[in-house]
Write a protein that holds these residues in place. Structure first.
Motif, PDB file in Angstrom:
ATOM      1  N   ASN A  61     -13.276  10.614   9.109  1.00 26.62           N
ATOM      2  CA  ASN A  61     -12.422   9.054   9.143  1.00 26.62           C
ATOM      3  C   ASN A  61     -12.396   8.295  10.017  1.00 26.62           C
ATOM      4  O   ASN A  61     -11.215   7.688   9.967  1.00 26.62           O
ATOM      5  N   LYS A  62     -12.316   9.393  11.622  1.00 22.08           N
ATOM      6  CA  LYS A  62     -11.883   8.882  12.498  1.00 22.08           C
ATOM      7  C   LYS A  62     -12.885   8.621  13.654  1.00 22.08           C
ATOM      8  O   LYS A  62     -13.815   9.709  14.072  1.00 22.08           O
ATOM      9  N   ILE A  63     -12.999   7.175  14.455  1.00 24.61           N
ATOM     10  CA  ILE A  63     -14.063   7.116  15.319  1.00 24.61           C
ATOM     11  C   ILE A  63     -12.867   7.013  16.977  1.00 24.61           C
ATOM     12  O   ILE A  63     -12.330   5.624  16.524  1.00 24.61           O
ATOM     13  N   GLU A  64     -13.337   7.570  18.053  1.00 26.42           N
ATOM     14  CA  GLU A  64     -12.460   7.137  18.688  1.00 26.42           C
ATOM     15  C   GLU A  64     -13.548   6.696  19.868  1.00 26.42           C
ATOM     16  O   GLU A  64     -14.186   6.986  20.559  1.00 26.42           O
ATOM     17  N   ILE A  65     -13.198   5.672  20.769  1.00 25.46           N
ATOM     18  CA  ILE A  65     -14.119   5.019  21.117  1.00 25.46           C
ATOM     19  C   ILE A  65     -13.585   5.026  22.729  1.00 25.46           C
ATOM     20  O   ILE A  65     -12.343   4.282  23.159  1.00 25.46           O
ATOM     21  N   GLN A  66     -13.854   5.452  23.689  1.00 23.33           N
ATOM     22  CA  GLN A  66     -13.162   5.152  25.693  1.00 23.33           C
ATOM     23  C   GLN A  66     -14.229   4.231  26.014  1.00 23.33           C
ATOM     24  O   GLN A  66     -16.093   4.692  26.510  1.00 23.33           O
ATOM     25  N   VAL A  67     -14.232   3.396  27.195  1.00 22.12           N
ATOM     26  CA  VAL A  67     -14.822   2.442  28.258  1.00 22.12           C
ATOM     27  C   VAL A  67     -13.514   2.113  28.738  1.00 22.12           C
ATOM     28  O   VAL A  67     -13.158   1.662  29.114  1.00 22.12           O
ATOM     29  N   GLU A  70     -17.031   1.222  32.861  1.00 17.12           N
ATOM     30  CA  GLU A  70     -18.646   1.274  32.633  1.00 17.12           C
ATOM     31  C   GLU A  70     -19.171   2.904  31.781  1.00 17.12           C
ATOM     32  O   GLU A  70     -20.617   2.540  31.413  1.00 17.12           O
ATOM     33  N   LEU A  71     -17.879   3.907  31.352  1.00 17.95           N
ATOM     34  CA  LEU A  71     -18.991   4.690  30.970  1.00 17.95           C
ATOM     35  C   LEU A  71     -18.321   4.461  29.373  1.00 17.95           C
ATOM     36  O   LEU A  71     -17.058   4.111  29.771  1.00 17.95           O
ATOM     37  N   VAL A  72     -18.807   4.879  28.447  1.00 17.85           N
ATOM     38  CA  VAL A  72     -18.747   5.105  27.181  1.00 17.85           C
ATOM     39  C   VAL A  72     -18.510   6.626  26.580  1.00 17.85           C
ATOM     40  O   VAL A  72     -19.773   7.024  26.574  1.00 17.85           O
ATOM     41  N   SER A  73     -17.473   5.979  25.879  1.00 20.56           N
ATOM     42  CA  SER A  73     -17.199   7.432  25.140  1.00 20.56           C
ATOM     43  C   SER A  73     -16.485   7.463  24.191  1.00 20.56           C
ATOM     44  O   SER A  73     -16.314   6.439  23.300  1.00 20.56           O
ATOM     45  N   ILE A  74     -17.901   7.769  23.079  1.00 21.30           N
ATOM     46  CA  ILE A  74     -17.874   8.048  21.151  1.00 21.30           C
ATOM     47  C   ILE A  74     -17.414   9.294  20.547  1.00 21.30           C
ATOM     48  O   ILE A  74     -18.534   9.963  20.554  1.00 21.30           O
ATOM     49  N   ARG A  75     -16.239   9.637  19.976  1.00 21.52           N
ATOM     50  CA  ARG A  75     -15.774  10.727  19.311  1.00 21.52           C
ATOM     51  C   ARG A  75     -16.094  10.828  17.894  1.00 21.52           C
ATOM     52  O   ARG A  75     -15.300   9.810  17.474  1.00 21.52           O
ATOM     53  N   ASP A  76     -16.476  11.076  17.317  1.00 19.15           N
ATOM     54  CA  ASP A  76     -16.886  10.664  15.535  1.00 19.15           C
ATOM     55  C   ASP A  76     -16.539  12.183  14.960  1.00 19.15           C
ATOM     56  O   ASP A  76     -15.744  13.779  15.685  1.00 19.15           O
ATOM     57  N   PHE A  77     -15.605  12.664  13.823  1.00 20.15           N
ATOM     58  CA  PHE A  77     -15.759  13.655  13.430  1.00 20.15           C
ATOM     59  C   PHE A  77     -16.040  13.960  11.797  1.00 20.15           C
ATOM     60  O   PHE A  77     -15.524  14.453  11.091  1.00 20.15           O
ATOM     61  N   GLY A  78     -17.538  13.956  12.187  1.00 17.86           N
ATOM     62  CA  GLY A  78     -18.341  13.610  10.788  1.00 17.86           C
ATOM     63  C   GLY A  78     -19.029  15.742  10.963  1.00 17.86           C
ATOM     64  O   GLY A  78     -17.870  16.328  11.372  1.00 17.86           O
ATOM     65  N   ARG A  79     -20.252  15.338  10.789  1.00 22.16           N
ATOM     66  CA  ARG A  79     -20.477  16.995  10.052  1.00 22.16           C
ATOM     67  C   ARG A  79     -21.023  17.511  11.310  1.00 22.16           C
ATOM     68  O   ARG A  79     -20.994  18.698  11.727  1.00 22.16           O
ATOM     69  N   GLY A  80     -21.329  16.845  12.620  1.00 28.44           N
ATOM     70  CA  GLY A  80     -21.601  17.182  13.887  1.00 28.44           C
ATOM     71  C   GLY A  80     -23.401  17.684  13.853  1.00 28.44           C
ATOM     72  O   GLY A  80     -23.514  18.029  12.319  1.00 28.44           O
TER      73      GLY A  80
END
Length: 611
Positions: A61-67, A70-80
């Motif tokens: 239920n959580k997603i982390e985004i960093q920009v 110009e480098l984009v980072s997306i981390r989710d906590f699903g099944r992988g």
């Protein structure tokens, strides 16, 4: 000499070569980030869609985004991603879990192409998958594998982490605009109650779905509390305001369908039909939908979108065994909206009054509209204000999304642009001088003022912006006091009568160079003092510096450099928290003490010249 067409002429491209050679097939237009549908945002969205699908299936239920830089980072906590398939999922076409409808029944992406496109179009692309205490990491550049680590142990919770940097040889001079990313994130949250997304440390969450969307989007008071109704695989929200135009938000499986589609068409139709039946009067559809703000979200199995960017739904049916999209939406709205109005007679009364007011206003200006159209028809053959292009947005033909129109001040500026433009995609509309300040005036002025009427006709927005002829409406004025004033007057006109043009990201300001720094070998065009100083240092002694005072001073041969591939545009963005009425009242109303104080506090004097 004609080229020989033989077996040697036939080439087979691998997956990454094809994506890089024809990126438009996968992410739409490239752009530089000045438009919300530019490619760099599509890349971010393609990765986000996978994370959203995990949440929709009940995982994370959580997603982390960093920009940053110009480098984009997306981390989710699903099944992988399954560790043995990490490399294949991001680099092999026709590989992914979205083909298994039991695993992803009503997901956004179904063809497994999106993340591969991100990989191929990034100078750096790293994917890490975390599953049950183990981790797999693979790094790519332009789709080519750079590093693949063996499976290792980890303390990280399950999920996936994707980092990428768009390739600046493809996305030239690109930059991310935070407002566009925030709007994208907010829409994900509105459609997924309970989901928490953090963007550069800021938390976004929605508890009431489309009701939150409408309340956050309203920049003027609504006439009645928004109607919010939901059912199996469908959610709608509706209200009316006193502003001009129609404002719709439409979604399919969590995807923001900015160009609508079968579901939005059915929604508009069903609202009109339901209200006609409820009030037992054959109201004009335009009177019912005038000043409406509405949203719809539906879920369908295996949706068919009209392009890889998924901005328009083409599906006719909600599923293999389900009803048509039209019948599904129409039947739901007819039943539930009708029931709501019977239970809330106070809302029905307000709604009826608003429709009747729209009807009276429409009839009051119908005579003026008729005269204006007759006048426009007479002058159309000799109208020198519009120098049109060949491709238009409302034709939906290939390349039509590149169509744009420059609104210029005077003949000298329009002359330079006209001679240097691309006649296929770039039109020019020349203003006579400073337009009228339309703040506080009624829509009659659009038809009574010849210049406004011709501009409205050129853009084809009299009945809303669905048939807008140009994707980008570009205000091109001098960077002086008079030019700034004209910009304000034009923005006031659009905000007052056609706010959707701005809300949907079609209005821009053209940046033009203030200085030319050159010698016999090199020429630099500088848009500010910082660029001028850098250019002088590069050229050294003997630099010739020219200060452009207006667009008319720039020759057509030079101007083509500023409206071609290297064009610089500033989008006109209306933030959600800003009220149109308050903005216009402050900047374009009577000269109040508050505005006088604002001017005093924001005056900058440099080199004895007021800037």
């Amino acid at each position: 000499m004609s080229q020989v067409y033989s077996e040697e002429s036939i080439r087979t491209l691998d997956w990454k070569e094809h994506i890089r050679k024809r990126p438009g097939m996968y992410i739409g237009k490239l752009g530089d980030g000045s438009s919300p549908d530019d490619g760099i945002y599509v890349l971010l969205k393609e990765v986000m869609d996978n994370s959203i699908d995990e949440f929709m299936m009940g995982f994370g239920n959580k997603i982390e985004i960093q920009v940053s830089d110009e480098l984009v980072s997306i981390r989710d906590f699903g099944r992988g991603i399954p560790l043995g398939k990490v490399k294949d999922v991001v680099s092999k076409m026709n590989t992914g879990a979205k083909y298994d409808s039991k695993v992803f029944k009503k997901s956004v992406g179904l063809n497994g192409v999106g993340v591969k496109a991100v990989n191929a179009l990034s100078s750096h692309f790293k994917v890490e998958a975390f599953r049950e205490g183990e981790c797999k990491e693979v790094v790519f550049s332009e789709g080519n594998i750079v590093l693949e680590k063996d499976i290792q142990t980890t303390d990280e919770p399950n999920g996936s982490l994707v980092r990428f940097k768009p390739d600046n040889t493809i996305f030239k001079n690109y930059h991310y605009i935070s407002e566009f990313i925030e709007n994208l994130i907010k829409n994900y949250c509105y459609l997924n109650s309970g989901l928490i997304i953090t963007y550069n440390g800021e938390k976004f969450q929605s508890k009431h779905g489309l009701l939150d969307l409408l309340n956050d989007s309203l920049d003027t008071p609504c006439l009645y509390p928004p109607i919010h109704i939901s059912g199996n695989d469908i959610e709608i929200a509706i209200t009316h305001t006193n502003q001009y135009g129609e404002d719709y938000f439409s979604f399919v499986n969590g995807q923001h369908t900015t160009h609508g589609g079968t579901h939005l068409t059915a929604y508009k139709e069903s609202i009109v039909k339901t209200l006609r039946d409820f009030f037992k009067k054959d109201f004009d559809a335009s009177d019912i939908r005038a000043s409406i703000v509405a949203a719809i979200s539906i879920k369908v199995e295996e949706p068919i979108f009209e392009s890889q960017t998924k901005t328009k739904l083409g599906s006719k049916d909600v599923g293999p065994k389900g009803p048509s999209v039209r019948n599904f939406v129409v039947n739901f709205v007819n039943k539930e909206l009708d029931n709501y109005l019977y239970k809330h007679s106070d809302v029905a009364e307000v709604l009826l009054r608003r429709i009747q007011e729209s009807e009276r206003e429409r009839k009051a200006i119908s005579g003026i509209k008729k005269l204006a159209k007759q006048r426009a028809k007479k002058v159309s053959l000799h109208n020198k204000k519009l120098r049109d292009c060949r491709q238009h947005l409302n034709t939906n033909k290939k390349g039509s999304e590149d169509s744009s129109i420059f609104i210029t001040e005077g003949d000298s500026a329009s002359g330079s642009i006209t001679k240097s433009r691309d006649v296929n995609t770039q039109a020019v509309f020349s203003l006579r001088g400073k337009p009228l300040n339309s703040f506080g005036l009624t829509k009659k002025v659009v038809y009574e003022n010849e210049e406004f009427n011709l501009l409205q006709a050129a853009l084809n927005i009299e009945n809303g912006i669905e048939e807008l002829r140009y994707n980008k409406v570009i205000i091109a004025t001098d960077a002086d006091v008079d030019g700034m004033h004209i910009r304000l007057l034009l923005i006031t006109f659009f905000l007052q009568f056609f706010p959707d043009l701005i809300k949907q990201g079609h209005l821009y300001i053209l940046q033009t160079p203030l200085f030319r720094v050159r010698n016999k070998k090199k020429t630099y065009y500088c848009y500010n003092d910082e660029e001028r100083i850098v250019a002088i240092k590069k050229i050294g002694k003997g630099a010739e510096i020219t200060r452009f005072k207006g667009l008319g001073e720039i020759s057509p041969n030079e101007f083509k450099n500023f409206i071609g591939d290297e064009i610089r545009l500033d989008p006109v963005i209306l933030k959600k928290a800003e009220s149109i009425r308050e903005l216009l009242s402050f900047y374009m109303g009577k000269n109040t003490p508050d505005r006088q104080q604002f001017i005093i506090e924001n005056l900058h004097v440099e080199n004895d010249e007021i800037l």
